[in-house]
Design a protein around this motif. Structure first.
Motif, PDB file in Angstrom:
ATOM      1  N   CYS A 155     -13.444  21.361 -10.755  1.00 40.65           N
ATOM      2  CA  CYS A 155     -13.495  21.807 -12.151  1.00 40.65           C
ATOM      3  C   CYS A 155     -14.122  20.746 -13.055  1.00 40.65           C
ATOM      4  O   CYS A 155     -14.841  21.078 -13.991  1.00 40.65           O
ATOM      5  N   LEU A 156     -13.865  19.475 -12.764  1.00 39.17           N
ATOM      6  CA  LEU A 156     -14.493  18.408 -13.550  1.00 39.17           C
ATOM      7  C   LEU A 156     -16.013  18.444 -13.394  1.00 39.17           C
ATOM      8  O   LEU A 156     -16.746  18.275 -14.372  1.00 39.17           O
ATOM      9  N   ALA A 157     -16.484  18.691 -12.176  1.00 38.38           N
ATOM     10  CA  ALA A 157     -17.932  18.790 -11.947  1.00 38.38           C
ATOM     11  C   ALA A 157     -18.510  20.007 -12.671  1.00 38.38           C
ATOM     12  O   ALA A 157     -19.565  19.926 -13.308  1.00 38.38           O
ATOM     13  N   ASN A 158     -17.810  21.114 -12.594  1.00 39.65           N
ATOM     14  CA  ASN A 158     -18.246  22.338 -13.258  1.00 39.65           C
ATOM     15  C   ASN A 158     -18.284  22.129 -14.773  1.00 39.65           C
ATOM     16  O   ASN A 158     -19.237  22.518 -15.451  1.00 39.65           O
ATOM     17  N   TYR A 159     -17.253  21.498 -15.304  1.00 38.42           N
ATOM     18  CA  TYR A 159     -17.156  21.232 -16.734  1.00 38.42           C
ATOM     19  C   TYR A 159     -18.261  20.266 -17.185  1.00 38.42           C
ATOM     20  O   TYR A 159     -18.879  20.467 -18.232  1.00 38.42           O
TER      21      TYR A 159
ATOM     22  N   MET B   5       0.846  -1.186   0.000  1.00 38.61           N
ATOM     23  CA  MET B   5       0.000   0.000   0.000  1.00 38.61           C
ATOM     24  C   MET B   5       0.885   1.240   0.000  1.00 38.61           C
ATOM     25  O   MET B   5       1.878   1.315   0.710  1.00 38.61           O
ATOM     26  N   ALA B   6       0.534   2.234  -0.800  1.00 38.78           N
ATOM     27  CA  ALA B   6       1.291   3.483  -0.869  1.00 38.78           C
ATOM     28  C   ALA B   6       1.097   4.275   0.421  1.00 38.78           C
ATOM     29  O   ALA B   6       0.051   4.213   1.059  1.00 38.78           O
ATOM     30  N   THR B   7       2.115   5.017   0.794  1.00 41.64           N
ATOM     31  CA  THR B   7       2.048   5.849   1.985  1.00 41.64           C
ATOM     32  C   THR B   7       1.167   7.058   1.713  1.00 41.64           C
ATOM     33  O   THR B   7       1.286   7.713   0.689  1.00 41.64           O
ATOM     34  N   ILE B   8       0.290   7.344   2.654  1.00 50.20           N
ATOM     35  CA  ILE B   8      -0.603   8.490   2.536  1.00 50.20           C
ATOM     36  C   ILE B   8       0.083   9.676   3.202  1.00 50.20           C
ATOM     37  O   ILE B   8       0.502   9.592   4.352  1.00 50.20           O
ATOM     38  N   ASN B   9       0.200  10.787   2.470  1.00 49.64           N
ATOM     39  CA  ASN B   9       0.881  11.958   3.038  1.00 49.64           C
ATOM     40  C   ASN B   9      -0.129  13.038   3.423  1.00 49.64           C
ATOM     41  O   ASN B   9      -1.334  12.909   3.203  1.00 49.64           O
ATOM     42  N   ARG B  10       0.403  14.093   4.008  1.00 50.33           N
ATOM     43  CA  ARG B  10      -0.413  15.204   4.512  1.00 50.33           C
ATOM     44  C   ARG B  10      -1.249  15.858   3.393  1.00 50.33           C
ATOM     45  O   ARG B  10      -2.416  16.177   3.591  1.00 50.33           O
ATOM     46  N   GLU B  11      -0.642  16.043   2.220  1.00 51.85           N
ATOM     47  CA  GLU B  11      -1.349  16.667   1.106  1.00 51.85           C
ATOM     48  C   GLU B  11      -2.527  15.820   0.649  1.00 51.85           C
ATOM     49  O   GLU B  11      -3.592  16.348   0.304  1.00 51.85           O
ATOM     50  N   GLN B  12      -2.341  14.505   0.642  1.00 54.61           N
ATOM     51  CA  GLN B  12      -3.444  13.629   0.255  1.00 54.61           C
ATOM     52  C   GLN B  12      -4.582  13.699   1.276  1.00 54.61           C
ATOM     53  O   GLN B  12      -5.752  13.665   0.906  1.00 54.61           O
ATOM     54  N   LEU B  13      -4.237  13.814   2.558  1.00 53.70           N
ATOM     55  CA  LEU B  13      -5.268  13.945   3.584  1.00 53.70           C
ATOM     56  C   LEU B  13      -6.017  15.266   3.434  1.00 53.70           C
ATOM     57  O   LEU B  13      -7.235  15.321   3.611  1.00 53.70           O
ATOM     58  N   GLN B  14      -5.290  16.326   3.109  1.00 52.34           N
ATOM     59  CA  GLN B  14      -5.952  17.615   2.891  1.00 52.34           C
ATOM     60  C   GLN B  14      -6.877  17.534   1.676  1.00 52.34           C
ATOM     61  O   GLN B  14      -7.997  18.050   1.710  1.00 52.34           O
ATOM     62  N   ALA B  15      -6.424  16.889   0.620  1.00 53.96           N
ATOM     63  CA  ALA B  15      -7.268  16.717  -0.564  1.00 53.96           C
ATOM     64  C   ALA B  15      -8.479  15.845  -0.232  1.00 53.96           C
ATOM     65  O   ALA B  15      -9.583  16.092  -0.713  1.00 53.96           O
ATOM     66  N   TYR B  16      -8.280  14.857   0.636  1.00 50.68           N
ATOM     67  CA  TYR B  16      -9.387  14.004   1.083  1.00 50.68           C
ATOM     68  C   TYR B  16     -10.433  14.845   1.818  1.00 50.68           C
ATOM     69  O   TYR B  16     -11.632  14.721   1.561  1.00 50.68           O
ATOM     70  N   LEU B  17      -9.986  15.729   2.689  1.00 53.09           N
ATOM     71  CA  LEU B  17     -10.909  16.599   3.417  1.00 53.09           C
ATOM     72  C   LEU B  17     -11.625  17.568   2.480  1.00 53.09           C
ATOM     73  O   LEU B  17     -12.778  17.937   2.722  1.00 53.09           O
ATOM     74  N   ASP B  18     -10.938  17.995   1.426  1.00 47.74           N
ATOM     75  CA  ASP B  18     -11.530  18.912   0.446  1.00 47.74           C
ATOM     76  C   ASP B  18     -12.413  18.185  -0.564  1.00 47.74           C
ATOM     77  O   ASP B  18     -13.012  18.821  -1.425  1.00 47.74           O
ATOM     78  N   ASP B  19     -12.447  16.841  -0.465  1.00 51.64           N
ATOM     79  CA  ASP B  19     -13.193  16.021  -1.413  1.00 51.64           C
ATOM     80  C   ASP B  19     -12.670  16.239  -2.831  1.00 51.64           C
ATOM     81  O   ASP B  19     -13.429  16.353  -3.789  1.00 51.64           O
TER      82      ASP B  19
ATOM     83  N   LEU C 248     -10.219  14.199  -4.241  1.00 51.15           N
ATOM     84  CA  LEU C 248      -9.620  12.982  -4.771  1.00 51.15           C
ATOM     85  C   LEU C 248     -10.625  12.234  -5.630  1.00 51.15           C
ATOM     86  O   LEU C 248     -11.837  12.341  -5.419  1.00 51.15           O
ATOM     87  N   ASN C 249     -10.099  11.458  -6.579  1.00 50.34           N
ATOM     88  CA  ASN C 249     -11.015  10.624  -7.355  1.00 50.34           C
ATOM     89  C   ASN C 249     -11.454   9.444  -6.498  1.00 50.34           C
ATOM     90  O   ASN C 249     -10.965   9.250  -5.384  1.00 50.34           O
ATOM     91  N   ASP C 250     -12.360   8.637  -7.005  1.00 48.44           N
ATOM     92  CA  ASP C 250     -12.933   7.544  -6.211  1.00 48.44           C
ATOM     93  C   ASP C 250     -11.883   6.545  -5.740  1.00 48.44           C
ATOM     94  O   ASP C 250     -11.915   6.101  -4.590  1.00 48.44           O
ATOM     95  N   GLY C 251     -10.954   6.208  -6.615  1.00 48.44           N
ATOM     96  CA  GLY C 251      -9.917   5.245  -6.245  1.00 48.44           C
ATOM     97  C   GLY C 251      -9.003   5.768  -5.145  1.00 48.44           C
ATOM     98  O   GLY C 251      -8.672   5.038  -4.200  1.00 48.44           O
ATOM     99  N   GLU C 252      -8.591   7.025  -5.276  1.00 49.29           N
ATOM    100  CA  GLU C 252      -7.726   7.622  -4.254  1.00 49.29           C
ATOM    101  C   GLU C 252      -8.468   7.764  -2.931  1.00 49.29           C
ATOM    102  O   GLU C 252      -7.895   7.534  -1.868  1.00 49.29           O
TER     103      GLU C 252
END
Length: 141
Positions: A98-102, A1-15, A17-21
């Protein structure tokens, strides 16, 4: 399993990330108490009002194109560099906002196509009628 970093957690909180991430982060959070502590710490920082350049950049979405720019991208009327940047932002960065907006713009564009064609037909028919009436008037004189 890949290591989850702080930036990924912030992106997770911001929703952002894509479904897989998102699934990968959630699985890692279930398995790691240390990662859950880090997530709580990030949430507390946000509650206090983090003011780093990165936080402001993420909150204000400074790298995201405007809805107008996305619409112009959809119509392919931007210059090459802007078109390429938005293409990169949507396809490589996969910015969820942006994907949702597009996607919304694409749906509205498809909905509007039949109405636009009908409106153009009506304009043409009314203009053709005026032109024909004008010719008839000139012939009578």
């Amino acid at each position: 399993m890949a290591t989850i970093n702080r930036e990924q957690l912030q992106a997770y909180l911001d929703d952002s990330l894509n479904d897989g991430e998102t699934a990968q982060v959630e699985k890692a959070l279930r398995e790691s108490e240390a990662l859950r502590r880090l997530l709580r710490a990030i949430m507390q920082e946000r509650d206090r009002g983090e003011h780093s350049i990165g936080a402001i950049w993420r909150r204000q979405r400074l790298s995201c194109p405007t809805r107008e720019q996305l619409g112009n991208y959809l119509l392919q009327v931007l210059d090459g560099e802007q078109q390429a940047y938005i293409d990169f932002h949507l396809k490589t960065i996969n910015c969820a906002f942006c994907l949702a907006n597009y996607a919304d713009l694409q749906a509205r564009h498809k909905e509007a196509e039949p109405a636009t064609a009908q409106r153009r037909r009506r304009f043409f028919e009314s203009s053709a009628g005026y032109l024909q009436a004008g010719r008839d008037t000139k012939r009578e004189k």
